[in-house]
Design a protein around this motif. Structure first.
Motif, PDB file in Angstrom:
ATOM      1  N   UNK A   1       0.853  -1.191   0.000  1.00 39.01           N
ATOM      2  CA  UNK A   1       0.000   0.000   0.000  1.00 39.01           C
ATOM      3  C   UNK A   1       0.885   1.234   0.000  1.00 39.01           C
ATOM      4  N   UNK A   2       0.573   2.182  -0.891  1.00 39.38           N
ATOM      5  CA  UNK A   2       1.253   3.477  -0.915  1.00 39.38           C
ATOM      6  C   UNK A   2       0.305   4.501  -0.303  1.00 39.38           C
ATOM      7  N   UNK A   3       0.696   5.053   0.841  1.00 38.79           N
ATOM      8  CA  UNK A   3      -0.149   5.983   1.590  1.00 38.79           C
ATOM      9  C   UNK A   3       0.344   7.398   1.328  1.00 38.79           C
ATOM     10  N   UNK A   4      -0.485   8.226   0.713  1.00 42.06           N
ATOM     11  CA  UNK A   4      -0.090   9.597   0.390  1.00 42.06           C
ATOM     12  C   UNK A   4      -0.887  10.581   1.234  1.00 42.06           C
ATOM     13  N   UNK A   5      -0.356  11.779   1.357  1.00 41.11           N
ATOM     14  CA  UNK A   5      -1.019  12.816   2.139  1.00 41.11           C
ATOM     15  C   UNK A   5      -0.004  13.823   2.632  1.00 41.11           C
ATOM     16  N   UNK A   6      -0.490  14.990   3.016  1.00 40.47           N
ATOM     17  CA  UNK A   6       0.395  16.049   3.500  1.00 40.47           C
ATOM     18  C   UNK A   6       1.016  15.656   4.833  1.00 40.47           C
ATOM     19  N   UNK A   7       2.067  16.368   5.195  1.00 37.28           N
ATOM     20  CA  UNK A   7       2.736  16.102   6.474  1.00 37.28           C
ATOM     21  C   UNK A   7       1.770  16.311   7.624  1.00 37.28           C
ATOM     22  N   UNK A   8       1.796  15.389   8.578  1.00 32.76           N
ATOM     23  CA  UNK A   8       0.981  15.535   9.774  1.00 32.76           C
ATOM     24  C   UNK A   8      -0.436  15.027   9.667  1.00 32.76           C
TER      25      UNK A   8
ATOM     26  N   UNK B   1       5.286   1.442  -9.158  1.00 29.88           N
ATOM     27  CA  UNK B   1       4.217   0.470  -9.419  1.00 29.88           C
ATOM     28  C   UNK B   1       4.311  -0.745  -8.501  1.00 29.88           C
ATOM     29  N   UNK B   2       5.485  -1.022  -7.986  1.00 29.34           N
ATOM     30  CA  UNK B   2       5.589  -2.107  -7.012  1.00 29.34           C
ATOM     31  C   UNK B   2       5.063  -1.689  -5.638  1.00 29.34           C
ATOM     32  N   UNK B   3       5.231  -0.410  -5.320  1.00 31.81           N
ATOM     33  CA  UNK B   3       4.749   0.073  -4.028  1.00 31.81           C
ATOM     34  C   UNK B   3       3.263   0.406  -4.049  1.00 31.81           C
ATOM     35  N   UNK B   4       2.777   0.929  -5.171  1.00 33.88           N
ATOM     36  CA  UNK B   4       1.407   1.442  -5.246  1.00 33.88           C
ATOM     37  C   UNK B   4       0.437   0.397  -5.773  1.00 33.88           C
ATOM     38  N   UNK B   5       0.536  -0.825  -5.261  1.00 33.51           N
ATOM     39  CA  UNK B   5      -0.457  -1.839  -5.647  1.00 33.51           C
ATOM     40  C   UNK B   5      -1.839  -1.357  -5.224  1.00 33.51           C
ATOM     41  N   UNK B   6      -1.926  -0.829  -4.015  1.00 33.98           N
ATOM     42  CA  UNK B   6      -3.158  -0.191  -3.540  1.00 33.98           C
ATOM     43  C   UNK B   6      -2.806   1.218  -3.063  1.00 33.98           C
ATOM     44  N   UNK B   7      -3.243   2.267  -3.768  1.00 35.01           N
ATOM     45  CA  UNK B   7      -2.989   3.628  -3.291  1.00 35.01           C
ATOM     46  C   UNK B   7      -4.028   4.036  -2.250  1.00 35.01           C
ATOM     47  N   UNK B   8      -3.579   4.756  -1.232  1.00 35.83           N
ATOM     48  CA  UNK B   8      -4.471   5.207  -0.159  1.00 35.83           C
ATOM     49  C   UNK B   8      -4.095   6.642   0.174  1.00 35.83           C
TER      50      UNK B   8
END
Length: 463
Positions: free
Chosen positions: A166-173, A299-306
């Motif tokens: 899962x690749x977890x994206x979002x701003x700091x904090x 693409x290996x990390x972002x199998x499931x983007x969150x």
């Protein structure tokens, strides 16, 4: 300064005996002979520990009654029960009511001191654990009831048991590491280790050493285990993965593909079973376009983007989060809890929160510790830092020079309604439905009122 211990016993000789034993070991003491004086002393200043007699002649409450009061008010303070008429039933009852231990009179001084030391040590460890949890943020749960955060928790529930990356994206904090811990805790690897590698704080030359470890000699000398190996059977979090050097990115691609790697200085491949999660506060697609991130690694990390929403995208969660952080900070610092006034909550909801949940948590802790005034007074909007207060709705900074008393009633009412509704729209990010629900109007009636008052779309979307 030594630990302060409250001694409660109806017999003056026993109080003085215990006081002498503890004073010889450097402890400070206070004494009480009945329930009223014991509870008053406890409330006046929290002791580090209480030594409490079960039978208190002429007292309004016996020892177990006092224990119940103390435990409800401050369960973290350990209580050692003592009695000269002890039975197994009494000891069991004391422990069931929250006592740390039970000692029967007459007791040996050494026995008392051992139990006291153990109780204080257990209390210290519990306090340190609580502080660590506080520093880690909100532990392993993304708090809030907004639709945005509920959707994220639902996604976590679905992806956690699968074992997918899962690749977890979002701003700091925003709570990206908290989301990663939630995934681990709900996965089949929950009993295994959770290891986090902060790519943003690691020197570029140390990445491979931290990831893969160092091969030692045959007798084990000089070797060092890397995070991939330490996470075997569990989860590895690559925190802020966009800061990983390109050369290391290429090497970890193969490690992810084969679940094998070579330690630095080694020639044999080490096989591991690791689930890899990653977080980023950057747009990795843009980083790929700039040549700063490998597409095959993405693409290996972002199998499931969150994606974790920013705090300003879920302003309705701010009151609950702020009160929760105040409560935690009060418990951690041993200070009374303080309430937030309505205008303070409105100001917090109107602020942009560039530091997101982390910034809110830090602000609540600072306010609790540094706020002037009586601890029973609520925290008002004018007590907030200027960075927060400057963004407050206009109603909260009403112009005292405005001669409202010179206006006719209708004009004064229209002025108030305009500023009030502008403030509420800003508070709820321009959302008409949520604003209508809060102010107690039908959505269509609110639309008509806004049109009548001349509140524009810019006012509605100011948040």
């Amino acid at each position: 300064m030594g630990h302060e211990i409250l001694i409660v016993d109806d017999e003056p000789d026993i109080r003085l005996l215990i006081e002498g034993i503890l004073a010889d070991e450097g402890y400070e003491t206070r004494l009480a002979g009945d329930s009223d004086s014991a509870i008053a002393a406890f409330r006046e200043r929290r002791p580090a520990l209480v030594v409490l007699d079960v039978w208190l002649q002429g007292s309004r409450l016996d020892g177990l009654g006092i224990l119940n009061v103390l435990h409800k008010e401050e369960p973290s303070v350990p209580v050692i029960m003592i009695s000269g008429h002890g039975t197994i039933e009494t000891a069991v009852a004391a422990l069931q009511h929250g006592a740390y231990d039970f000692i029967e009179k007459p007791f040996q001084a050494d026995r008392l001191l051992v139990v006291v030391r153990r109780a204080l040590e257990a209390s210290r460890l519990a306090r340190e654990n609580a502080e660590l949890r506080l520093r880690a943020g909100s532990g392993t749960v993304l708090e809030g009831r907004s639709a945005a955060i509920v959707a994220v928790r639902n996604q976590i529930d679905r992806v956690a048991p699968t074992g997918s990356r899962v690749l977890i994206s979002g701003a700091a904090g925003t709570g990206k590491e908290v989301a990663a811990r939630m995934i681990h805790a709900s996965s089949r690897r929950a009993e295994g280790p959770f290891i986090a590698l902060n790519c943003a704080t690691l020197a570029p030359g140390r990445f491979e050493e931290e990831l893969f470890g160092i091969e030692g000699s045959d007798d084990g000398a000089g070797g060092r285990t890397g995070v991939l190996e330490r996470a075997h059977g569990g989860t590895l979090l690559l925190d802020e993965v966009s800061d990983m050097p390109l050369e290391t990115q290429g090497k970890i691609v193969r490690a992810l593909q084969d679940q094998t790697f070579e330690r630095l200085g080694g020639a044999r491949r080490v096989k591991v079973d690791v689930r890899v999660l990653a977080t980023t506060n950057r747009d990795l697609q843009a980083e790929i376009g700039l040549g700063r991130f490998r597409e095959d690694l993405y693409y290996r990390l972002a199998v499931v983007p969150l994606r974790i929403p920013s705090l300003r995208e879920r302003r309705e969660d701010i009151p609950e989060l702020a009160r929760m952080f105040l409560d935690r900070a009060a418990e951690n610092a041993g200070l009374p809890m303080r309430e937030l006034s309505g205008d303070a909550i409105a100001a917090l909801q109107s602020y942009e929160w560039p530091g997101n949940v982390r910034e809110l948590r830090n602000l609540m802790e600072r306010l609790l510790i540094m706020m002037p005034g009586n601890s029973t007074d609520p925290i008002r909007a004018d007590m907030l830092p200027s960075t927060v207060g400057d963004g407050a709705p206009a109603l909260l900074k009403f112009d005292s020079d405005e001669d409202v008393m010179s206006l006719p009633l209708r004009e004064a009412r229209d002025l108030f309604e305009t500023q009030y509704l502008q403030a509420q729209l800003l508070r709820f990010g321009g959302n008409i439905s949520r604003t209508a629900g809060f102010v107690g109007m039908e959505r269509s009636a609110l639309h008509r009122k806004l049109k009548q008052l001349g509140v524009t779309s810019e006012d509605r979307n100011a948040g």
